[in-house]
Design an enzyme around this catalytic site. Structure first.
Site, PDB file in Angstrom:
ATOM      1  N   GLY A  39      -9.865 -11.402  28.024  1.00 52.57           N
ATOM      2  CA  GLY A  39      -9.813 -12.446  27.092  1.00 52.57           C
ATOM      3  C   GLY A  39     -10.203 -13.813  27.473  1.00 52.57           C
ATOM      4  O   GLY A  39     -11.017 -13.963  28.356  1.00 52.57           O
ATOM      5  N   ASP A  41      -8.309 -15.982  29.163  1.00 55.09           N
ATOM      6  CA  ASP A  41      -7.956 -16.151  30.438  1.00 55.09           C
ATOM      7  C   ASP A  41      -8.680 -15.589  31.431  1.00 55.09           C
ATOM      8  O   ASP A  41      -9.052 -16.438  32.341  1.00 55.09           O
ATOM      9  CB  ASP A  41      -6.399 -15.211  30.497  1.00 55.09           C
ATOM     10  CG  ASP A  41      -5.641 -15.615  31.829  1.00 55.09           C
ATOM     11  OD1 ASP A  41      -5.895 -16.608  32.412  1.00 55.09           O
ATOM     12  OD2 ASP A  41      -4.620 -15.143  31.900  1.00 55.09           O
TER      13      ASP A  41
HETATM   14  N1  APR Z   1     -13.296 -18.819  24.312  1.00 55.76           N
HETATM   15  C1  APR Z   1     -12.413 -19.025  23.106  1.00 55.76           C
HETATM   16  N2  APR Z   1     -11.629 -18.082  22.769  1.00 55.76           N
HETATM   17  C2  APR Z   1     -11.775 -16.862  23.503  1.00 55.76           C
HETATM   18  C3  APR Z   1     -12.602 -16.656  24.337  1.00 55.76           C
HETATM   19  C4  APR Z   1     -13.307 -17.838  25.024  1.00 55.76           C
HETATM   20  N3  APR Z   1     -14.225 -17.745  26.110  1.00 55.76           N
HETATM   21  N4  APR Z   1     -12.423 -15.303  24.879  1.00 55.76           N
HETATM   22  C5  APR Z   1     -11.587 -14.712  23.897  1.00 55.76           C
HETATM   23  N5  APR Z   1     -11.179 -15.591  23.065  1.00 55.76           N
HETATM   24  C6  APR Z   1     -10.170 -15.674  22.005  1.00 55.76           C
HETATM   25  C7  APR Z   1      -9.990 -14.073  21.273  1.00 55.76           C
HETATM   26  O1  APR Z   1     -11.048 -13.697  20.632  1.00 55.76           O
HETATM   27  C8  APR Z   1      -8.633 -14.401  20.575  1.00 55.76           C
HETATM   28  O2  APR Z   1      -9.049 -15.057  19.295  1.00 55.76           O
HETATM   29  O3  APR Z   1      -8.930 -16.021  22.321  1.00 55.76           O
HETATM   30  C9  APR Z   1      -8.040 -15.691  21.413  1.00 55.76           C
HETATM   31  C10 APR Z   1      -6.681 -15.245  22.240  1.00 55.76           C
HETATM   32  O4  APR Z   1      -6.992 -13.885  22.655  1.00 55.76           O
HETATM   33  P1  APR Z   1      -6.331 -13.503  24.163  1.00 55.76           P
HETATM   34  O5  APR Z   1      -7.272 -14.040  25.234  1.00 55.76           O
HETATM   35  O6  APR Z   1      -6.255 -11.896  24.181  1.00 55.76           O
HETATM   36  O7  APR Z   1      -4.883 -14.236  24.351  1.00 55.76           O
HETATM   37  P2  APR Z   1      -3.670 -13.751  23.642  1.00 55.76           P
HETATM   38  O8  APR Z   1      -3.509 -13.123  22.258  1.00 55.76           O
HETATM   39  O9  APR Z   1      -2.750 -14.974  23.918  1.00 55.76           O
HETATM   40  O10 APR Z   1      -3.191 -12.650  24.939  1.00 55.76           O
HETATM   41  C11 APR Z   1      -2.541 -13.232  26.204  1.00 55.76           C
HETATM   42  O11 APR Z   1      -4.095 -11.699  27.292  1.00 55.76           O
HETATM   43  O12 APR Z   1      -5.598 -12.190  28.735  1.00 55.76           O
HETATM   44  C12 APR Z   1      -4.509 -11.743  28.665  1.00 55.76           C
HETATM   45  O13 APR Z   1      -3.588 -12.811  30.602  1.00 55.76           O
HETATM   46  C13 APR Z   1      -3.685 -12.969  29.317  1.00 55.76           C
HETATM   47  O14 APR Z   1      -1.495 -11.377  29.219  1.00 55.76           O
HETATM   48  C14 APR Z   1      -2.434 -12.624  28.663  1.00 55.76           C
HETATM   49  C15 APR Z   1      -2.593 -12.131  27.115  1.00 55.76           C
END
Ligand code: APR
Length: 181
Positions: A39, A41
């Site tokens: 995602g 991260d």
């Molecule tokens: N820019 C903005 N938003 C993004 C991007 C990006 N480049 N990539 C993904 N997203 C969005 C996703 O579409 C979602 O709407 O960020 C939002 C949060 O999704 P996740 O990244 O899955 O975060 P979260 O739900 O908080 O889960 C956290 O996921 O990647 C792992 O290490 C992280 O274990 C943790 C968990």
């Protein structure tokens, strides 16, 4: 979409990739072990480069990680920002496990960290709404309430909070929560 606050402060919603949007601090949606992930991260670590993980390794060695609802800071490597705030949102477990308070706390912690560093522009993704399963319709009002409360408070340094939302559906949910009809 943009909402203005006294003193020229602004809350903005944009569709995009948070790694491409200039800010003083970019907020990451991290996990408690600060070990990186997919995602947003994954995108932040890829774009920022290996220095972010090196700094997180040191923080992990000192503190063991970061509790849910809190955040830690690193520099931003190659990202268009000075800092990354690695915030740990709650895993959604039906909504009765203090998820809203923990999500609000994440946002408040990051905004306090921005004030401590005299920062003006902070960008957030939609924390917890991806892998962590928080329904965006429920998460958006919580995230926006924390942002609005911060912008409404006199004397704060932060002038602009930008929610960078990765897809149109997430943007639309935030827009509905910002301007309910
Ligand atoms: N820019 C903005 N938003 C993004 C991007 C990006 N480049 N990539 C993904 N997203 C969005 C996703 O579409 C979602 O709407 O960020 C939002 C949060 O999704 P996740 O990244 O899955 O975060 P979260 O739900 O908080 O889960 C956290 O996921 O990647 C792992 O290490 C992280 O274990 C943790 C968990």
């Amino acid at each position: 979409m943009e909402k203005r606050f006294p003193g020229g402060k602004r809350l903005r919603l944009v569709v995009g990739d948070i790694t491409r949007v200039h800010a003083d601090a970019i907020v990451n949606a991290a996990n408690s072990s600060l070990a990186g992930g997919g995602g947003v991260d994954g995108a932040i670590h890829r774009a920022g480069g290996p220095s972010l993980m090196r700094e997180l390794d040191r923080i992990r060695a000192q503190t063991g990680g970061c509790p849910t609802g809190s955040a830690v800071v690193t520099t931003a490597g190659n990202l268009p920002a000075r800092f990354v705030f690695h915030a740990v949102g709650p895993v959604y477990r039906g909504g009765r496990h203090n998820e809203a308070e923990l999500l609000a706390c994440c946002h408040r912690t990051c905004l306090s960290m921005a004030e401590e560093r005299d920062l003006r522009v902070v960008s957030f993704p939609a924390i917890s709404t991806g892998v962590y399963g928080y329904p965006v319709e429920a998460a958006a009002p919580v995230a926006l309430a924390a942002a609005r409360a911060h912008l409404e408070r006199e004397g704060n340094c932060v002038q602009e909070i930008v929610f960078v939302l990765y897809d149109q559906a997430t943007y639309d949910a935030f827009a509905r929560a910002l301007e309910p009809r």
